[in-house]
Motif scaffolding. Sequence first.
Motif, short mmCIF file in Angstrom:
data_model
loop_
_atom_site.label_atom_id
_atom_site.label_comp_id
_atom_site.label_asym_id
_atom_site.label_seq_id
_atom_site.Cartn_x
_atom_site.Cartn_y
_atom_site.Cartn_z
N UNK A 126 0.30 28.92 -0.59
CA UNK A 126 0.29 28.30 -1.66
C UNK A 126 -0.88 27.46 -0.70
N UNK A 127 -1.73 28.07 -2.23
CA UNK A 127 -3.16 27.26 -2.10
C UNK A 127 -3.31 26.37 -3.22
N UNK A 128 -4.41 25.44 -2.31
CA UNK A 128 -4.78 23.54 -2.54
C UNK A 128 -6.53 24.26 -2.99
N UNK A 129 -6.63 23.83 -4.07
CA UNK A 129 -8.12 24.35 -4.41
C UNK A 129 -8.82 22.96 -4.41
N UNK A 130 -10.25 22.74 -4.05
CA UNK A 130 -10.69 21.45 -3.78
C UNK A 130 -12.04 21.95 -4.74
N UNK A 131 -12.58 20.90 -5.40
CA UNK A 131 -13.87 20.52 -5.65
C UNK A 131 -14.52 19.90 -5.85
N UNK A 132 -16.14 18.91 -6.29
CA UNK A 132 -16.43 17.99 -6.79
C UNK A 132 -15.55 16.77 -7.21
N UNK A 133 -15.43 15.82 -6.36
CA UNK A 133 -14.63 14.56 -7.05
C UNK A 133 -13.38 14.57 -6.54
N UNK A 134 -13.10 15.62 -5.66
CA UNK A 134 -11.62 15.22 -5.27
C UNK A 134 -11.25 14.92 -3.93
N UNK A 135 -10.26 14.05 -4.16
CA UNK A 135 -9.67 13.75 -2.64
C UNK A 135 -8.92 13.96 -1.80
N UNK A 136 -9.15 14.53 -0.76
CA UNK A 136 -8.42 16.00 0.01
C UNK A 136 -7.64 15.35 1.69
N UNK A 137 -6.88 15.07 1.99
CA UNK A 137 -5.91 14.86 2.87
C UNK A 137 -5.53 16.26 3.87
N UNK A 138 -5.85 16.67 5.08
CA UNK A 138 -4.83 17.62 5.97
C UNK A 138 -4.34 17.05 6.26
N UNK A 139 -2.85 16.84 6.53
CA UNK A 139 -2.34 15.67 7.35
C UNK A 139 -1.81 16.72 8.94
N UNK A 140 -2.10 15.42 10.30
CA UNK A 140 -2.16 16.56 11.22
C UNK A 140 -0.51 16.97 11.39
#
Length: 306
Positions: A126-140
Amino acid sequence: ARAVSLPTQLAPARAPARGKRATRARASTAVRAEKMEVEQKCKFTAVPFGYFAREQLDHKGPRSNVDRGDPHDFSRPMLKGMQGGRASCGSWACSEGGWDSPNPRGTTEWFYVFSGAGAVTDPDGTPHPFGPGDVVVLPKGWHGRWDVHEFIHKVWLVCEHEDVGGASRRPVVMHASQLVPDTAVSNNAGRVGNVCYDVGCVTVGAWSAAPGTYVIPERSSTEVFHVVDGEFFVTDGPPDGASARRCVTGDTVVLPEGWNGRVDVVGTAAARAVCCEVSRDEARAHGGVAPGAARPTAEALAASRP
């Protein structure tokens, strides 16, 4: 709360170079000598976007474990040892390439993308793409794959905490426009906003504040926020209360545990920011917020009451 000085030594000393290497070394030294340093007279910390500009970042060299491209890391710290040594924040950039990240994360990371494009991919594909203005969380506990499609530049915070039973380990990606309220009405409750990730000890979201004055009582947590839009002054509260700083679009601000003061939003437009808050609260599974969803902040709920 206590005054915190920004780091001044960002690169290890190297042995003297000769010939062409010496020329490159002198040029590199000149760049380091021109690094932007921001004097901190307040009990909180704030830096302009220029502090994290690409030319201000240190080149860390090529990444290891790469199977696509030739990605190189660039970084600059802002603060280390926050919240009793559990949290740190700074900026990171990376050129195009891809690599596996097979080891489960030992921390939760929040970041806001300044520019570029990339994606993290779960082990199931499952991909999670991101770009300018995105808020991203990578959980523990997350692991999978990183791909940088276009030179990426971000501001980040990482926090160590206990395991969160029952919490999803899938990344969260939301654009700031989905989180930050379009408008804000002046009220005594303070900022109005939404939360997209909450495990008790780490809360991620965004807020908006209409023109006016907002008093912030002594904080039980540390908040890092990046100003998306607006202009305001942050002023230390008692017993100091004499130091203030003007904050504008592009600034990154840290309000530490124990800090109190006020925020004065000036002009005619609301101030808006994306934020991450870390506390000593017990870790718990998402506090009713599904990954990728959003709910109002406590301040927003208080503001909606008659």
